[in-house]
Design a protein around this motif. Structure first.
Motif, PDB file in Angstrom:
ATOM      1  N   VAL A 148     -14.100  -4.080  13.486  1.00 49.49           N
ATOM      2  CA  VAL A 148     -15.150  -3.065  13.433  1.00 49.49           C
ATOM      3  C   VAL A 148     -14.510  -1.743  13.036  1.00 49.49           C
ATOM      4  N   PHE A 149     -14.948  -1.212  11.887  1.00 46.34           N
ATOM      5  CA  PHE A 149     -14.565   0.120  11.427  1.00 46.34           C
ATOM      6  C   PHE A 149     -15.830   0.964  11.514  1.00 46.34           C
ATOM      7  N   ALA A 150     -15.965   1.779  12.550  1.00 45.46           N
ATOM      8  CA  ALA A 150     -17.229   2.485  12.736  1.00 45.46           C
ATOM      9  C   ALA A 150     -17.046   3.734  13.588  1.00 45.46           C
ATOM     10  N   THR A 151     -16.077   4.572  13.238  1.00 46.31           N
ATOM     11  CA  THR A 151     -15.798   5.776  14.042  1.00 46.31           C
ATOM     12  C   THR A 151     -15.927   5.401  15.518  1.00 46.31           C
ATOM     13  N   TYR A 152     -15.161   4.407  15.900  1.00 41.54           N
ATOM     14  CA  TYR A 152     -15.261   3.723  17.186  1.00 41.54           C
ATOM     15  C   TYR A 152     -14.268   4.353  18.159  1.00 41.54           C
ATOM     16  N   THR A 153     -14.741   5.188  19.070  1.00 39.90           N
ATOM     17  CA  THR A 153     -13.848   5.885  19.986  1.00 39.90           C
ATOM     18  C   THR A 153     -13.243   4.939  21.012  1.00 39.90           C
ATOM     19  N   ILE A 154     -11.944   5.046  21.204  1.00 43.59           N
ATOM     20  CA  ILE A 154     -11.238   4.244  22.196  1.00 43.59           C
ATOM     21  C   ILE A 154     -11.468   4.854  23.577  1.00 43.59           C
ATOM     22  N   THR A 155     -11.985   4.056  24.515  1.00 42.30           N
ATOM     23  CA  THR A 155     -12.155   4.503  25.895  1.00 42.30           C
ATOM     24  C   THR A 155     -11.666   3.393  26.832  1.00 42.30           C
ATOM     25  N   PRO A 156     -11.239   3.747  28.050  1.00 41.02           N
ATOM     26  CA  PRO A 156     -10.791   2.719  29.008  1.00 41.02           C
ATOM     27  C   PRO A 156     -11.848   1.657  29.259  1.00 41.02           C
ATOM     28  N   LYS A 157     -13.119   2.061  29.320  1.00 40.56           N
ATOM     29  CA  LYS A 157     -14.188   1.103  29.567  1.00 40.56           C
ATOM     30  C   LYS A 157     -14.306   0.114  28.413  1.00 40.56           C
ATOM     31  N   ARG A 158     -14.250   0.605  27.191  1.00 41.40           N
ATOM     32  CA  ARG A 158     -14.368  -0.275  26.029  1.00 41.40           C
ATOM     33  C   ARG A 158     -13.151  -1.193  25.891  1.00 41.40           C
ATOM     34  N   GLU A 159     -12.005  -0.715  26.329  1.00 37.59           N
ATOM     35  CA  GLU A 159     -10.791  -1.529  26.205  1.00 37.59           C
ATOM     36  C   GLU A 159     -10.832  -2.771  27.083  1.00 37.59           C
ATOM     37  N   LYS A 160     -11.783  -2.839  28.003  1.00 38.97           N
ATOM     38  CA  LYS A 160     -11.949  -4.042  28.814  1.00 38.97           C
ATOM     39  C   LYS A 160     -12.649  -5.144  28.022  1.00 38.97           C
ATOM     40  N   GLN A 161     -13.307  -4.741  26.919  1.00 41.56           N
ATOM     41  CA  GLN A 161     -14.047  -5.712  26.115  1.00 41.56           C
ATOM     42  C   GLN A 161     -13.530  -5.842  24.682  1.00 41.56           C
ATOM     43  N   VAL A 162     -12.762  -4.845  24.250  1.00 43.13           N
ATOM     44  CA  VAL A 162     -12.330  -4.795  22.855  1.00 43.13           C
ATOM     45  C   VAL A 162     -10.836  -4.515  22.771  1.00 43.13           C
ATOM     46  N   ALA A 163     -10.159  -5.174  21.837  1.00 40.80           N
ATOM     47  CA  ALA A 163      -8.757  -4.842  21.543  1.00 40.80           C
ATOM     48  C   ALA A 163      -8.774  -3.819  20.416  1.00 40.80           C
ATOM     49  N   PHE A 164      -8.280  -2.620  20.675  1.00 44.87           N
ATOM     50  CA  PHE A 164      -8.278  -1.560  19.671  1.00 44.87           C
ATOM     51  C   PHE A 164      -6.920  -1.423  19.001  1.00 44.87           C
ATOM     52  N   ALA A 165      -6.918  -1.448  17.675  1.00 44.02           N
ATOM     53  CA  ALA A 165      -5.726  -1.065  16.920  1.00 44.02           C
ATOM     54  C   ALA A 165      -5.860   0.420  16.632  1.00 44.02           C
ATOM     55  N   GLY A 166      -4.747   1.123  16.639  1.00 40.90           N
ATOM     56  CA  GLY A 166      -4.804   2.555  16.365  1.00 40.90           C
ATOM     57  C   GLY A 166      -4.274   3.379  17.516  1.00 40.90           C
ATOM     58  N   PRO A 167      -4.772   4.633  17.628  1.00 44.40           N
ATOM     59  CA  PRO A 167      -5.863   5.234  16.857  1.00 44.40           C
ATOM     60  C   PRO A 167      -5.458   5.524  15.406  1.00 44.40           C
ATOM     61  N   TYR A 168      -6.460   5.516  14.533  1.00 44.11           N
ATOM     62  CA  TYR A 168      -6.201   5.788  13.123  1.00 44.11           C
ATOM     63  C   TYR A 168      -6.827   7.117  12.687  1.00 44.11           C
ATOM     64  N   TYR A 169      -7.560   7.771  13.604  1.00 43.14           N
ATOM     65  CA  TYR A 169      -8.202   9.056  13.322  1.00 43.14           C
ATOM     66  C   TYR A 169      -8.527   9.698  14.662  1.00 43.14           C
ATOM     67  N   ALA A 170      -8.581  11.034  14.718  1.00 45.90           N
ATOM     68  CA  ALA A 170      -8.917  11.732  15.954  1.00 45.90           C
ATOM     69  C   ALA A 170     -10.013  12.755  15.690  1.00 45.90           C
ATOM     70  N   ASP A 171     -10.962  12.831  16.603  1.00 46.61           N
ATOM     71  CA  ASP A 171     -12.073  13.765  16.441  1.00 46.61           C
ATOM     72  C   ASP A 171     -12.538  14.223  17.815  1.00 46.61           C
ATOM     73  N   GLY A 172     -13.673  14.938  17.897  1.00 47.03           N
ATOM     74  CA  GLY A 172     -14.198  15.431  19.159  1.00 47.03           C
ATOM     75  C   GLY A 172     -15.693  15.646  19.079  1.00 47.03           C
ATOM     76  N   LEU A 173     -16.378  15.564  20.209  1.00 50.27           N
ATOM     77  CA  LEU A 173     -17.821  15.774  20.239  1.00 50.27           C
ATOM     78  C   LEU A 173     -18.167  17.216  19.879  1.00 50.27           C
ATOM     79  N   ALA A 174     -19.236  17.383  19.142  1.00 45.61           N
ATOM     80  CA  ALA A 174     -19.693  18.712  18.750  1.00 45.61           C
ATOM     81  C   ALA A 174     -21.218  18.716  18.764  1.00 45.61           C
ATOM     82  N   ILE A 175     -21.775  19.879  18.480  1.00 45.14           N
ATOM     83  CA  ILE A 175     -23.231  20.050  18.499  1.00 45.14           C
ATOM     84  C   ILE A 175     -23.727  20.395  17.101  1.00 45.14           C
TER      85      ILE A 175
END
Length: 317
Positions: A148-175
Motif C-alpha cells: 500500500v502506497f497511500a501517504t500511510y502514516t506509521i503508528t504503533p496501533k497500525r504496526e500491530k496489523q501492518v508491516a511498514f517499510a520505511g519511513p520513506y517520507y515525513a509530513d505533519g497534520l495541518a489545517i
C-alpha cells in the motif's frame, strides 16, 4: 489515496541541514498562496515534464539481482506472478493522482510503486487497487494487495496489523480553510466548528483532543473532504500538509495554514506476515536514497509545486 491519511508536526518536514522545518512549511504555504501560477499553463508544463522524468527513471532502473530473491521469498513470488498489486488512491495531488488526459496515476507514491515493481519484476508492471483509510489493513491482511502506497502514516496501533517499510517520507497534520477564512490558526481554534477529515485518519483524534467541541465529519477520500470545505459544508479540513498543499495548488479558493500539529512518517504498507518482504523493501529504499533516485522522484513530483532544494530522505527504520 490514491488517498491519504496522516499526521505531522514535531519533526522537520523532510528537511536538509540547510533547510529547517519552518522553511519547508513556508514553502508549502507559499504554494497555496500562488494560486494564479498553480492554475496556469506553467503548472501543467511542470507536471508534464515531471511525469516524463519519472518515466525515464523507471525505464532506466535495473532489476534486483536474482540472489536477492531466493526461492520461497515474497519478492520471488511477486516476480513469478509478473505484477505488483499496489493499493493506493487516485485523488491525492502530488502523491497519487489520476491524470485524466493520459489515464495514468502520477505523483510521488505512484512513481515509487512503479520503481519497486521494476526492481522486483524487471518491468513496470503494476496493478492498482483503490483503497481508503478504512480498507487498507483488511486488504493487506487478506493479501488482496502486495503493498500500500497511500501517504500511510506509521503508528504503533497500525504496526500491530501492518508491516511498514520505511519511513520513506515525513509530513505533519495541518489545517486547510477557504481563502476568505480568518480567525483559525491552531487546532484549538476549531472548537465548535465543523471539521472534515478522512475516516480512520489520525487527524480525527488530533482534532478531538485539542478541540473537544469540534463537529468532526468523516469522508472516505480527499476529494470528498475538499468538496465539503469548498461548498461551505465545513469550516476546516485537517489532514497531512503535503496533501492539503496539493489541493491548494489546483484550487485557488482554499489555502493551507503554516503550522503543523503532529509528526507523520509515511510507510509502505506490507502484509504483517511478510517479514522477509519488509527487509527487501527497506533495502531497496536505502538503495534509491543512496543513488539519488529518491531525490529525482521528489523533484519531479512534490518538487514541481514546493520550491527549494529537495529534502534529505528519512532514515529507514
Amino acid at each position: 489515496m490514491f488517498t491519504r491519511t496522516r499526521t505531522r508536526g514535531r519533526r522537520p518536514l523532510l528537511r536538509t541541514a540547510a533547510t529547517p522545518r519552518r522553511a519547508r512549511v513556508a514553502a508549502l504555504v507559499a504554494v497555496a498562496a500562488l494560486t494564479a501560477t498553480a492554475c496556469s499553463g506553467n503548472s501543467s508544463t511542470s507536471a508534464g515534464s515531471g511525469a516524463k522524468v519519472v518515466d525515464e527513471l523507471v525505464q532506466a532502473a535495473k532489476p534486483a539481482d536474482d540472489s536477492l530473491l531466493p526461492s520461497g521469498s515474497t519478492a520471488a513470488a511477486i516476480r513469478k506472478k509478473g505484477t505488483l498489486v499496489v493499493g493506493g488512491t487516485q485523488t491525492a495531488a502530488l502523491f497519487s493522482l489520476l491524470n485524466p488526459t493520459t489515464g495514468k496515476v502520477e505523483g510521488f507514491d505512484a512513481a515509487l510503486s512503479r520503481l519497486l515493481a521494476k526492481y522486483i519484476i524487471g518491468k513496470d508492471s503494476v496493478k492498482r487497487v483503490n483503497v481508503t483509510t478504512a480498507t487498507r489493513e483488511a486488504l493487506l491482511k487478506n493479501h488482496s494487495v502486495d503493498t500500500v502506497f497511500a501517504t500511510y502514516t506509521i503508528t504503533p496501533k497500525r504496526e500491530k496489523q501492518v508491516a511498514f517499510a520505511g519511513p520513506y517520507y515525513a509530513d505533519g497534520l495541518a489545517i486547510q480553510v477557504k481563502k476568505s477564512t480568518s480567525g483559525i490558526d491552531t487546532l484549538s481554534d476549531l472548537a465548535g466548528k465543523t471539521v472534515v477529515t478522512q475516516s480512520a485518519s489520525t487527524a480525527a483524534s488530533a482534532v478531538k483532543k485539542e478541540a473537544p467541541t469540534a463537529k468532526v465529519q468523516l469522508f472516505e477520500t480527499n476529494t470528498e473532504c475538499l468538496q465539503a470545505l469548498r461548498q461551505g459544508r465545513a469550516e476546516a479540513y485537517v489532514l497531512d500538509q503535503g496533501i492539503l498543499a496539493g489541493n491548494a495548488s489546483s484550487n485557488p479558493d482554499v489555502k493551507v495554514l503554516a503550522k503543523t500539529f503532529s509528526q507523520e512518517p509515511y510507510g509502505i504498507g506490507l502484509p504483517l506476515d511478510a517479514t522477509d518482504f519488509k527487509k527487501f523493501v527497506n533495502d531497496w529504499l536505502k538503495k534509491i536514497a543512496a543513488d539519488g533516485t529518491w531525490t529525482k522522484v521528489w523533484k519531479a513530483t512534490v518538487g514541481t509545486q514546493v520550491p527549494g532544494p529537495a529534502p534529505t530522505p528519512p532514515t529507514i527504520g
